[in-house]
Every structure is written in C-alpha cells, then in structure tokens.
Design a protein around this motif. Structure first.
Motif, PDB file in Angstrom:
ATOM      1  N   ILE A   5      47.204  46.758  36.815  1.00 62.71           N
ATOM      2  CA  ILE A   5      45.833  46.723  36.669  1.00 62.71           C
ATOM      3  C   ILE A   5      45.295  46.937  35.350  1.00 62.71           C
ATOM      4  O   ILE A   5      46.174  47.432  34.477  1.00 62.71           O
ATOM      5  CB  ILE A   5      45.286  47.961  37.498  1.00 62.71           C
ATOM      6  CG1 ILE A   5      45.533  49.173  37.012  1.00 62.71           C
ATOM      7  CG2 ILE A   5      45.942  47.818  39.013  1.00 62.71           C
ATOM      8  CD1 ILE A   5      45.039  50.367  37.745  1.00 62.71           C
ATOM      9  N   VAL A  27      43.030  43.202  39.009  1.00 63.13           N
ATOM     10  CA  VAL A  27      44.338  43.261  39.398  1.00 63.13           C
ATOM     11  C   VAL A  27      45.105  41.979  39.287  1.00 63.13           C
ATOM     12  O   VAL A  27      44.528  40.731  39.782  1.00 63.13           O
ATOM     13  CB  VAL A  27      44.198  43.577  40.929  1.00 63.13           C
ATOM     14  CG1 VAL A  27      45.715  43.853  41.741  1.00 63.13           C
ATOM     15  CG2 VAL A  27      43.676  45.179  41.343  1.00 63.13           C
ATOM     16  N   VAL A  71      39.051  46.151  44.064  1.00 60.72           N
ATOM     17  CA  VAL A  71      38.421  46.308  42.510  1.00 60.72           C
ATOM     18  C   VAL A  71      36.950  46.477  43.117  1.00 60.72           C
ATOM     19  O   VAL A  71      36.608  45.874  44.009  1.00 60.72           O
ATOM     20  CB  VAL A  71      38.984  45.376  41.992  1.00 60.72           C
ATOM     21  CG1 VAL A  71      40.237  45.448  41.748  1.00 60.72           C
ATOM     22  CG2 VAL A  71      38.385  43.772  42.559  1.00 60.72           C
ATOM     23  N   ALA A 123      37.179  44.976  35.861  1.00 60.91           N
ATOM     24  CA  ALA A 123      38.410  45.417  36.369  1.00 60.91           C
ATOM     25  C   ALA A 123      39.170  44.173  37.069  1.00 60.91           C
ATOM     26  O   ALA A 123      38.616  43.315  37.592  1.00 60.91           O
ATOM     27  CB  ALA A 123      38.073  46.585  37.373  1.00 60.91           C
ATOM     28  N   SER A 138      44.953  46.484  47.364  1.00 62.07           N
ATOM     29  CA  SER A 138      44.066  47.065  46.195  1.00 62.07           C
ATOM     30  C   SER A 138      42.819  46.744  46.650  1.00 62.07           C
ATOM     31  O   SER A 138      42.382  45.845  47.390  1.00 62.07           O
ATOM     32  CB  SER A 138      44.238  46.590  44.738  1.00 62.07           C
ATOM     33  OG  SER A 138      44.168  45.193  44.613  1.00 62.07           O
ATOM     34  N   VAL A 188      41.335  47.960  33.363  1.00 61.90           N
ATOM     35  CA  VAL A 188      40.062  48.271  33.674  1.00 61.90           C
ATOM     36  C   VAL A 188      39.407  48.695  32.288  1.00 61.90           C
ATOM     37  O   VAL A 188      40.166  49.420  31.506  1.00 61.90           O
ATOM     38  CB  VAL A 188      39.931  49.569  34.590  1.00 61.90           C
ATOM     39  CG1 VAL A 188      38.450  49.879  34.690  1.00 61.90           C
ATOM     40  CG2 VAL A 188      40.784  49.438  35.763  1.00 61.90           C
ATOM     41  N   ILE A 218      39.321  50.800  40.242  1.00 60.51           N
ATOM     42  CA  ILE A 218      40.441  50.078  41.216  1.00 60.51           C
ATOM     43  C   ILE A 218      41.073  51.283  41.855  1.00 60.51           C
ATOM     44  O   ILE A 218      41.364  52.318  41.457  1.00 60.51           O
ATOM     45  CB  ILE A 218      41.492  49.506  40.347  1.00 60.51           C
ATOM     46  CG1 ILE A 218      40.954  48.021  39.439  1.00 60.51           C
ATOM     47  CG2 ILE A 218      42.642  48.961  41.175  1.00 60.51           C
ATOM     48  CD1 ILE A 218      41.817  47.401  38.636  1.00 60.51           C
ATOM     49  N   THR A 273      32.306  38.106  40.925  1.00 60.44           N
ATOM     50  CA  THR A 273      33.497  38.465  41.524  1.00 60.44           C
ATOM     51  C   THR A 273      34.474  36.841  41.383  1.00 60.44           C
ATOM     52  O   THR A 273      33.795  36.054  41.289  1.00 60.44           O
ATOM     53  CB  THR A 273      33.857  39.055  42.829  1.00 60.44           C
ATOM     54  OG1 THR A 273      33.189  38.022  43.544  1.00 60.44           O
ATOM     55  CG2 THR A 273      33.348  40.158  42.951  1.00 60.44           C
TER      56      THR A 273
END
Length: 231
Positions: free
Chosen positions: A31, A41, A6, A39, A4, A33, A17, A92
């Motif tokens: 997932i 995963v 994001v 977002a 994936s 969002v 995503i 992140t």
C-alpha cells in the motif's frame, strides 16, 4: 491473497486504506498513501517506478484512470497483478493483469474501491462495499475497518487465515492521522481491531502532542481529563 478497501473523503481531505493478506507485513509491502493526493493498493512484485509515477501524476491533477494509462504499467505487467487507486477528490481507477489468482476483482462505489485477489468469492468485496457505504455516520477510519471485518465475515481468503492487516489514514497534515499494522498474526484482522480499540481513546492525546507539544500535559493527566469529561 489479499483484500482491501481504498477510500477518500473530499469533505475532510482524508484518504485511507484497510487491507488484509495471507502475506506478512502487507501494510509495508502493498500500500501507499499520500495525504491530499491519494491512496494505492498494488499487488505484485516490488515496482517503485509505477508507484512513483502514479503519485506524481496525481499530484499534477491527472485523474487516476489517466494516471494508470500513462504509468507504463502495461509494459511492466510482470511486476503488477492488481491496482486500486483513488485520489483525494475521490476519483478512482482499477487495473488487473490477465492472470490473477481466482477469485479476483473490484467493486467501485461513491468514494471507494473494494477489491481483492485469491478470495473465497465475489461476495467478499460486495460485503466490504456494502459495509462501507452503510457506515456513513461513523468515523472514516472506523468505516474502513468495519468494511475489512465484513469481508472476513463473508469468507475472506479462500480457506486461509489472514496473517497481516493494516489501517492507514492520511488527512491534510504532514503526518498520517492513523497508521496501525499487524505484521504477523494468525488472526490479523481481530488483532487489528484490538489495536484500534485500544488506541482510539488516545488519539486526541497524540494529535495534541503533535500539534502543540509544549502545551500537552502528561499522558496520564490528559487521559484522566478525558475520563472525567466522559463521566
């Protein structure tokens, strides 16, 4: 066996995503969002508590790395194998349990995380990262899908076909801007591309119908106007 990307675009407020998996219905199961928030995963067994906690912390302004640390995920590691989390400010965080299916890992870049588990190799997520970073002039949703396609071209899953895929984007509105899913197909990414290409010309129509339904003409008339403008 999933990979994936994001991503977040602070300039537009979008988070999104793109994901593909050997499992079915990955857009439903793995997932989450939330517009203007972030977002996620999360690979593993169902764990609503972790998801709710992470997003509640993000809503309170807690950075993703701190949110993961505070979420209690370590105590529920038997439920979660792999996490890629981004907030609307493009901050992140990643987390992975000690035992995951090889190959697994992350590549974090400017406003995105490419990641996966059970992949052909590290080259899969490196290709995704490179494709997303190189597509700066394209639409946000198109960049996400192109990154997913790059991962597939770099080997994807370890000898297996992707059976589900999804592309989800939220902006600053109440509803998602884009939510396309292929829940069961032996060529899930190619099928997702076909759905995306078919839907994209209609995007302006559905946005107008959502924002101003009384002033929206019938679909055929709206599309004829677009075609005439393009000519």
């Amino acid at each position: 066996m999933t990979y994936s990307i994001v991503a977040a675009c602070p300039a537009t407020g979008r988070v999104g995503i793109a994901i593909a998996s050997r499992s079915i219905a990955v857009g439903f199961t793995q997932i989450h969002v939330v517009g203007k928030v972030g977002a996620l995963v999360r690979l593993g067994k169902r764990d609503d508590l972790t998801t709710r906690t992470l997003f509640k912390l993000l809503e309170q302004g807690v950075p993703p790395s701190a949110a993961v640390a505070l979420s209690g995920i370590e105590e529920r590691a038997h439920l979660t194998r792999h996490v890629a989390l981004i907030d609307a400010a493009a901050r992140t965080a990643t987390w992975e349990a000690p035992a995951t299916s090889p190959w697994s890992g992350f590549v974090t870049g400017d406003g995105f995380i490419a990641s996966g588990e059970g992949l052909a190799g590290e080259g899969v997520i490196k290709a995704m990262a490179d494709a997303f970073a190189a597509g700066g002039g394209a639409d946000f949703d198109a960049r996400l899908l192109e990154a997913l396609e790059a991962g597939a071209a770099a080997g994807g899953l370890a000898g297996l076909a992707e059976r589900s895929a999804a592309l989800v984007v939220h902006g600053t509105g109440v509803h998602s801007e884009l939510d396309l899913r292929v829940d069961l197909h032996e060529g899930a990414i190619a099928e997702l591309r076909a759905v995306f290409d078919f839907y994209k010309p209609y995007e302006a129509f559905y946005r107008l119908r959502s924002e101003n339904p009384r002033q929206t003409p019938p679909q055929e008339a709206f599309m004829a106007t677009l075609a005439a403008t393009a000519d």
